[in-house]
Design a protein around this motif. Structure first.
Motif, PDB file in Angstrom:
ATOM      1  N   MET A 257       2.793 -13.323  13.793  1.00 12.56           N
ATOM      2  CA  MET A 257       2.036 -12.936  12.414  1.00 12.56           C
ATOM      3  C   MET A 257       3.265 -12.013  11.635  1.00 12.56           C
ATOM      4  SD  MET A 257      -1.214 -10.221  11.988  1.00 12.56           S
ATOM      5  CE  MET A 257      -0.101  -8.636  12.577  1.00 12.56           C
ATOM      6  N   ARG A 258       3.352 -12.445  10.391  1.00 16.51           N
ATOM      7  CA  ARG A 258       4.147 -11.784   9.385  1.00 16.51           C
ATOM      8  C   ARG A 258       3.649 -10.764   8.771  1.00 16.51           C
ATOM      9  NH1 ARG A 258       7.766 -15.709   6.858  1.00 16.51           N
ATOM     10  NH2 ARG A 258       7.383 -14.786   4.997  1.00 16.51           N
ATOM     11  N   ILE A 259       4.756  -9.547   8.707  1.00 15.14           N
ATOM     12  CA  ILE A 259       4.201  -8.462   8.100  1.00 15.14           C
ATOM     13  C   ILE A 259       4.829  -8.168   6.913  1.00 15.14           C
ATOM     14  CG2 ILE A 259       4.308  -5.911   8.415  1.00 15.14           C
ATOM     15  CD1 ILE A 259       4.492  -6.410  11.579  1.00 15.14           C
ATOM     16  N   GLY A 260       4.037  -7.917   5.746  1.00 13.39           N
ATOM     17  CA  GLY A 260       4.670  -7.605   4.343  1.00 13.39           C
ATOM     18  C   GLY A 260       4.109  -6.145   4.018  1.00 13.39           C
ATOM     19  N   TYR A 261       4.486  -5.851   2.955  1.00 13.95           N
ATOM     20  CA  TYR A 261       4.533  -4.594   2.218  1.00 13.95           C
ATOM     21  C   TYR A 261       3.401  -4.771   0.951  1.00 13.95           C
ATOM     22  CZ  TYR A 261       5.443   0.274   0.456  1.00 13.95           C
ATOM     23  OH  TYR A 261       4.939   1.463   0.123  1.00 13.95           O
ATOM     24  N   PHE A 262       2.477  -3.676   0.761  1.00 20.04           N
ATOM     25  CA  PHE A 262       1.574  -3.937  -0.382  1.00 20.04           C
ATOM     26  C   PHE A 262       1.811  -2.974  -1.525  1.00 20.04           C
ATOM     27  CE2 PHE A 262      -3.281  -3.604  -0.952  1.00 20.04           C
ATOM     28  CZ  PHE A 262      -3.310  -4.043  -2.440  1.00 20.04           C
ATOM     29  N   LEU A 263       2.340  -3.155  -2.508  1.00 19.08           N
ATOM     30  CA  LEU A 263       2.648  -2.487  -3.629  1.00 19.08           C
ATOM     31  C   LEU A 263       1.118  -2.104  -4.408  1.00 19.08           C
ATOM     32  CD1 LEU A 263       5.669  -4.530  -5.009  1.00 19.08           C
ATOM     33  CD2 LEU A 263       5.721  -2.538  -3.732  1.00 19.08           C
ATOM     34  N   SER A 264       0.780  -0.644  -4.528  1.00 21.28           N
ATOM     35  CA  SER A 264      -0.380  -0.226  -4.914  1.00 21.28           C
ATOM     36  C   SER A 264      -0.102   0.219  -6.460  1.00 21.28           C
ATOM     37  CB  SER A 264      -0.929   1.118  -4.136  1.00 21.28           C
ATOM     38  OG  SER A 264      -1.222   0.477  -3.008  1.00 21.28           O
ATOM     39  N   CYS A 265      -0.443  -0.553  -7.410  1.00 22.43           N
ATOM     40  CA  CYS A 265      -0.267  -0.180  -8.945  1.00 22.43           C
ATOM     41  C   CYS A 265      -1.150   0.722  -9.274  1.00 22.43           C
ATOM     42  CB  CYS A 265      -0.291  -1.584  -9.631  1.00 22.43           C
ATOM     43  SG  CYS A 265       0.911  -2.739  -9.368  1.00 22.43           S
ATOM     44  N   GLU A 266      -2.292   1.045  -8.456  1.00 24.97           N
ATOM     45  CA  GLU A 266      -2.901   2.182  -8.970  1.00 24.97           C
ATOM     46  C   GLU A 266      -2.277   3.688  -8.736  1.00 24.97           C
ATOM     47  OE1 GLU A 266      -5.286  -1.152  -7.172  1.00 24.97           O
ATOM     48  OE2 GLU A 266      -3.447  -0.020  -6.382  1.00 24.97           O
TER      49      GLU A 266
ATOM     50  N   GLY B 227      -4.069 -10.701   5.197  1.00 26.24           N
ATOM     51  CA  GLY B 227      -4.850  -9.232   5.168  1.00 26.24           C
ATOM     52  C   GLY B 227      -3.889  -8.238   4.911  1.00 26.24           C
ATOM     53  N   GLY B 228      -4.680  -7.143   4.492  1.00 29.46           N
ATOM     54  CA  GLY B 228      -3.833  -5.825   4.009  1.00 29.46           C
ATOM     55  C   GLY B 228      -4.773  -4.775   4.412  1.00 29.46           C
ATOM     56  N   PHE B 229      -3.891  -3.480   4.594  1.00 27.38           N
ATOM     57  CA  PHE B 229      -4.561  -2.271   4.802  1.00 27.38           C
ATOM     58  C   PHE B 229      -3.675  -1.243   4.424  1.00 27.38           C
ATOM     59  CE2 PHE B 229      -1.744  -3.068   8.465  1.00 27.38           C
ATOM     60  CZ  PHE B 229      -1.338  -1.794   8.904  1.00 27.38           C
ATOM     61  N   LYS B 230      -4.268  -0.104   4.164  1.00 21.37           N
ATOM     62  CA  LYS B 230      -3.275   1.044   3.812  1.00 21.37           C
ATOM     63  C   LYS B 230      -3.185   2.133   4.916  1.00 21.37           C
ATOM     64  CE  LYS B 230      -4.600   0.984  -0.910  1.00 21.37           C
ATOM     65  NZ  LYS B 230      -5.222  -0.403  -0.963  1.00 21.37           N
ATOM     66  N   GLY B 231      -2.073   2.903   4.802  1.00 20.38           N
ATOM     67  CA  GLY B 231      -1.606   3.773   5.811  1.00 20.38           C
ATOM     68  C   GLY B 231      -1.406   5.033   4.977  1.00 20.38           C
ATOM     69  N   CYS B 232      -1.159   6.261   5.577  1.00 17.39           N
ATOM     70  CA  CYS B 232      -0.849   7.348   4.871  1.00 17.39           C
ATOM     71  C   CYS B 232       0.519   8.087   5.740  1.00 17.39           C
ATOM     72  CB  CYS B 232      -1.685   8.327   4.460  1.00 17.39           C
ATOM     73  SG  CYS B 232      -1.612   9.662   3.537  1.00 17.39           S
TER      74      CYS B 232
ATOM     75  N   VAL C  16       0.845  -3.955   4.559  1.00 15.05           N
ATOM     76  CA  VAL C  16       0.492  -2.358   4.613  1.00 15.05           C
ATOM     77  C   VAL C  16       1.044  -1.873   3.392  1.00 15.05           C
ATOM     78  CG1 VAL C  16       2.889  -1.895   6.004  1.00 15.05           C
ATOM     79  CG2 VAL C  16       0.652  -0.513   5.781  1.00 15.05           C
ATOM     80  N   ALA C  17       0.205  -1.023   2.939  1.00 20.20           N
ATOM     81  CA  ALA C  17       0.370  -0.092   1.885  1.00 20.20           C
ATOM     82  C   ALA C  17       0.516   1.419   2.408  1.00 20.20           C
ATOM     83  CB  ALA C  17      -0.882   0.051   0.564  1.00 20.20           C
ATOM     84  N   ASN C  18       1.372   2.002   1.316  1.00 20.44           N
ATOM     85  CA  ASN C  18       1.383   3.714   1.729  1.00 20.44           C
ATOM     86  C   ASN C  18       0.411   4.446   0.780  1.00 20.44           C
ATOM     87  OD1 ASN C  18       2.524   5.955   3.438  1.00 20.44           O
ATOM     88  ND2 ASN C  18       3.156   6.586   1.089  1.00 20.44           N
ATOM     89  N   MET C  19      -0.275   5.410   1.178  1.00 16.95           N
ATOM     90  CA  MET C  19      -0.749   6.327   0.289  1.00 16.95           C
ATOM     91  C   MET C  19       0.004   7.515   0.234  1.00 16.95           C
ATOM     92  SD  MET C  19      -4.764   6.017   1.863  1.00 16.95           S
ATOM     93  CE  MET C  19      -5.575   4.900   2.142  1.00 16.95           C
ATOM     94  N   GLY C  20       0.114   8.001  -0.827  1.00 17.70           N
ATOM     95  CA  GLY C  20       0.974   9.465  -1.000  1.00 17.70           C
ATOM     96  C   GLY C  20       2.428   9.146  -1.333  1.00 17.70           C
ATOM     97  N   PRO C  21       3.380  10.392  -1.021  1.00 19.90           N
ATOM     98  CA  PRO C  21       4.570  10.416  -1.552  1.00 19.90           C
ATOM     99  C   PRO C  21       5.455   9.518  -0.677  1.00 19.90           C
ATOM    100  CG  PRO C  21       3.902  12.678  -0.836  1.00 19.90           C
ATOM    101  CD  PRO C  21       2.755  11.641  -0.844  1.00 19.90           C
TER     102      PRO C  21
END
Length: 312
Positions: A1-10, A211-216, A293-298
């Motif tokens: 499974m390939r792993i990518g990064y999710f850019l959250s424009c919001e 697929g995609g999910f968010k982490g913090c 995977v996206a990151n939440m926060g700084p």
């Protein structure tokens, strides 16, 4: 499974998104998702740059594939214009661009004052929109008189050698059937093996499933939960609320129903790699080919470092 990064424009400024893309590529992520919104989900997130401007900028700093997750080509922007934008992005990214599409949310699409259609009608609109775009990507002048869209003597002149792939986001049985029939791939944000199986059985075959999910990432789990809940409690809203609420203030009101404990259960919070491993394994077991995977926060630098060390 390939792993990518999710850019959250919001949540992030254009400069921060570019920095994250470079960090992700340097860390070994194998692709990028980027969201396409007019509004953020709530004012606390506070950003929403135009995705097509961001895609042009990204083409100058990364060489890994980029997918919109997802563009809604049915109301806010006419599909003929989306076809031109996607073709240009495919040229800029040397064929590594994928147009992810879906039926959208009222949050972003109602802004022109048009009636927000019911889900079945939006699926019909999406199918016709994809047809319009693919016709324009063939070259030559296009005239189209459909149920939802008119195209009058339009031609997209700047085209990539091969048309952009179109991946379709879907969460219910009827939408998954549409995705299997018209999509070059499938997009979901739920590690649901039944939906993946349905997509493949209904005609998706061995087409890619993303697929995609968010982490913090945060120094402690508690801080991560607090950050994730402050910024993204809306992720815990059930059912079709995320499709029908019309403005960030309505999401803020509805998100009061989401508790911090619900956020703790739904998001990989804190510095522990095991929490992220569990999310990745859920998508892998469900049959996904790629997960973003996206990151939440700084602390996005720390998250990319975590993935570099543990998973990439």
């Amino acid at each position: 499974m390939r792993i990518g990064y999710f850019l959250s424009c919001e949540e992030y400024t254009p400069a921060q998104l570019i920095e994250q893309a470079q960090l992700a590529q340097d860390a070994g992520f194998q692709g990028l998702w980027i969201s396409d919104h007019f509004h953020p989900w709530n004012d606390e997130q506070g950003e929403s740059p135009f995705v097509w401007s961001m895609l042009g900028a990204l083409s100058q700093v990364v060489t890994i594939p980029v997918t919109t997750a997802v563009t809604c080509p049915i109301m806010r922007i006419h599909p003929a214009v989306v076809a031109q934008a996607a073709a240009t992005s495919a040229v800029q990214h040397s064929g590594r661009f994928v147009l992810g599409v879906g039926t959208g949310e009222a949050l972003n699409e109602h802004i022109t004052g048009e009636r927000w259609p019911f889900a079945d009608e939006r699926l019909e609109m999406l199918e016709e929109a994809v047809q319009v775009m693919r016709s324009l990507w063939e070259g030559g002048f296009v005239n189209h008189r459909g149920r939802y869209y008119t195209v009058d003597q339009a031609r997209v002149y700047t085209l990539p050698p091969t048309p952009p792939k179109v991946y379709v986001s879907a969460f219910g049985p009827k939408a998954v059937e549409t995705a299997a029939r018209i999509g070059d791939g499938y997009i979901s944000t739920m590690p649901d093996a039944d939906l993946v199986r349905q997509f493949r059985d209904l005609g998706g075959g061995d087409k890619p499933v993303q697929g995609g999910f968010k982490g913090c990432w945060a120094p402690t789990e508690r801080e991560g939960v607090e950050t994730a809940h402050r910024l993204w409690a809306n992720s815990g809203l059930p059912g079709e609320l995320s499709q029908v609420l019309p403005s960030p203030k309505h999401f803020e009101q509805a998100s009061r129903l989401v508790t911090e404990e619900m956020t703790r259960d739904a998001v990989a919070c804190g510095p522990d790699p095991a929490k992220h491993a569990a999310r990745l394994q859920a998508y892998e077991k469900a049959g996904f080919d790629e997960v973003y995977v996206a990151n939440m926060g700084p602390h996005y630098r720390e998250l990319t470092d975590l993935y570099r060390r543990e998973f990439l």
